[in-house]
Scaffold this motif. Structure first.
Motif, mmCIF file in Angstrom:
data_model
loop_
_atom_site.group_PDB
_atom_site.id
_atom_site.type_symbol
_atom_site.label_atom_id
_atom_site.label_comp_id
_atom_site.label_asym_id
_atom_site.label_seq_id
_atom_site.Cartn_x
_atom_site.Cartn_y
_atom_site.Cartn_z
ATOM 1 N N VAL A 7 0.836 -1.209 0.000
ATOM 2 C CA VAL A 7 0.000 0.000 0.000
ATOM 3 C C VAL A 7 0.866 1.252 0.000
ATOM 4 O O VAL A 7 0.568 2.246 -0.692
ATOM 5 N N THR A 8 1.952 1.233 0.753
ATOM 6 C CA THR A 8 2.839 2.401 0.790
ATOM 7 C C THR A 8 3.468 2.654 -0.573
ATOM 8 O O THR A 8 3.550 3.805 -1.052
ATOM 9 N N LYS A 9 3.920 1.578 -1.206
ATOM 10 C CA LYS A 9 4.502 1.740 -2.544
ATOM 11 C C LYS A 9 3.470 2.287 -3.538
ATOM 12 O O LYS A 9 3.762 3.174 -4.364
ATOM 13 N N GLU A 10 2.248 1.756 -3.444
ATOM 14 C CA GLU A 10 1.211 2.193 -4.381
ATOM 15 C C GLU A 10 0.876 3.671 -4.187
ATOM 16 O O GLU A 10 0.759 4.443 -5.155
ATOM 17 N N LYS A 11 0.737 4.107 -2.941
ATOM 18 C CA LYS A 11 0.433 5.515 -2.682
ATOM 19 C C LYS A 11 1.575 6.417 -3.120
ATOM 20 O O LYS A 11 1.363 7.517 -3.658
ATOM 21 N N VAL A 37 3.344 10.199 -9.814
ATOM 22 C CA VAL A 37 2.974 10.141 -11.233
ATOM 23 C C VAL A 37 1.637 10.815 -11.494
ATOM 24 O O VAL A 37 1.163 10.845 -12.636
ATOM 25 N N GLY A 38 1.000 11.329 -10.454
ATOM 26 C CA GLY A 38 -0.289 11.972 -10.643
ATOM 27 C C GLY A 38 -0.153 13.313 -11.356
ATOM 28 O O GLY A 38 0.929 13.909 -11.447
ATOM 29 N N ASP A 39 -1.264 13.797 -11.831
ATOM 30 C CA ASP A 39 -1.276 15.078 -12.553
ATOM 31 C C ASP A 39 -2.353 15.962 -11.936
ATOM 32 O O ASP A 39 -3.569 15.711 -12.154
ATOM 33 N N PRO A 40 -2.043 16.914 -11.130
ATOM 34 C CA PRO A 40 -0.676 17.302 -10.729
ATOM 35 C C PRO A 40 -0.143 16.375 -9.633
ATOM 36 O O PRO A 40 -0.924 15.740 -8.941
ATOM 37 N N PRO A 41 1.164 16.290 -9.454
ATOM 38 C CA PRO A 41 1.731 15.418 -8.408
ATOM 39 C C PRO A 41 1.374 15.930 -7.014
ATOM 40 O O PRO A 41 1.277 17.136 -6.785
ATOM 41 N N LEU A 42 1.181 14.965 -6.107
ATOM 42 C CA LEU A 42 0.829 15.297 -4.726
ATOM 43 C C LEU A 42 2.102 15.604 -3.954
ATOM 44 O O LEU A 42 2.989 14.757 -3.832
ATOM 45 N N VAL A 43 2.186 16.831 -3.467
ATOM 46 C CA VAL A 43 3.362 17.266 -2.707
ATOM 47 C C VAL A 43 2.941 17.427 -1.250
ATOM 48 O O VAL A 43 1.967 18.128 -0.947
ATOM 49 N N VAL A 44 3.676 16.769 -0.364
ATOM 50 C CA VAL A 44 3.397 16.824 1.074
ATOM 51 C C VAL A 44 4.458 17.679 1.730
ATOM 52 O O VAL A 44 5.661 17.438 1.566
ATOM 53 N N SER A 45 4.013 18.688 2.465
ATOM 54 C CA SER A 45 4.951 19.592 3.129
ATOM 55 C C SER A 45 5.344 19.054 4.500
ATOM 56 O O SER A 45 4.792 18.059 4.991
#
Length: 306
Positions: A96-100, A106-114
């Protein structure tokens, strides 16, 4: 006292067990079925039909092997499944961690976590971990309580089974004892009839055989008191025995010394007599004469009258 119908009691117990079977046996059926299936696959041909497997599973579930229903086997199975689920959980979390992670990059837009988002998630995770630890403690306490209850239930179940086995053995034994009692009663009646007819056996010449119960108890008490007195005397003699043994050893040593002196005196006397018989001189007699002559000379010199 009314007679107890053991067969009806046994039938009632069996009917109650059939109506309310132990749930642990039903829970153990899948485990037993899997073990039996693995054993059958290892011993049978590898290419077996699905119908044969289903038939073997149904047969095992309906008639489980009693050797598999032991606490050791269930504990081993529980440990095995715990380890298996722990490995599956680790694998699930990893996947699950690898998939998330892949979806976020690779998402559009990519998910950026601060960093702030990570801190919030860490605080939330800490609270969830604390709550999870509390739940685990409650579950562990509940499991321990269930284990104690299961042990008590197993003990009660075994005692009930032993009681049922006893109930199966009791009626034939009771019937046999009743037959023996009836036989003995008939023999007593026959002997009493012979006694009334004047054909009683000759009485014993031992007067103790004709004593009453009170006299027998009194004689037994006297015999026991005499035995106790004899035991006390034996104990006293045993306590005195070491001192007596030492006295005997001392007397033996003194007797050995006296025996030695007696033998020496006898030897000297025999030697003196032998010398006299052979016409020899006795050294002791000569020494005595010399002492007497010396005494006479000294008296004459000193003008001492005897």
């Amino acid at each position: 006292m009314p007679l107890v119908d053991y067969s009806s009691v046994l039938a009632a117990l069996r009917a109650q067990q059939a109506e309310q079977p132990l749930s642990i046996l039903a829970l153990a059926e899948p485990i037993i079925a899997s073990q039996s299936q693995s054993q059958s696959q290892s011993t049978s041909h590898p290419q077996s039909r699905p119908s044969d497997t289903s038939n073997s599973l149904s047969q095992t579930a309906s008639d489980p092997d009693p050797s598999l229903l032991t606490s050791a086997s269930l504990s081993a199975d529980l440990t095995h499944y715990k380890n298996l689920f722990s490995k599956l959980r680790f694998s699930y979390l990893e996947q699950v961690t690898k998939e998330k992670y892949l979806r976020s990059i690779v998402g559009d837009p990519p998910l950026v976590v601060s960093h702030d988002d990570n801190l919030v998630l860490e605080d939330k995770l800490a609270g969830m971990k604390t709550e999870l630890k509390g739940k685990k403690a409650e579950v562990d306490a509940l499991v321990a309580e269930m284990e104690e209850t299961a042990k008590l239930l197993a003990t009660s179940y075994e005692s009930v089974n032993e009681g049922m086995q006893t109930l199966e053995r009791v009626p034939p034994e009771i019937e046999r004892l009743r037959n023996e009692i009836e036989k003995l009663q008939s023999e007593i009646v026959t002997r009493r009839g012979n006694h009334d007819d004047g054909h009683s056996p000759k009485p014993s010449k031992d007067p103790r055989m004709n004593m009453s119960l009170d006299e027998t108890e009194q004689a037994l008490a006297e015999l026991q008191s005499r035995n106790e007195e004899i035991d006390r005397q034996i104990d006293s003699l045993q306590r005195q025995m070491p001192g007596k043994i030492r006295d005997v050893e001392r007397m033996d040593r003194e007797l050995a010394e006296l025996e030695k002196k007696r033998n020496e005196s006898s030897r000297l006397a025999m030697e003196v007599r032998r010398r006299r018989e052979l016409g020899g001189r006795d050294e002791m007699e000569d020494l005595g004469k010399w002492y007497r002559d010396s005494e006479s000379v000294l008296r004459c010199l000193l003008d001492v009258q005897s």
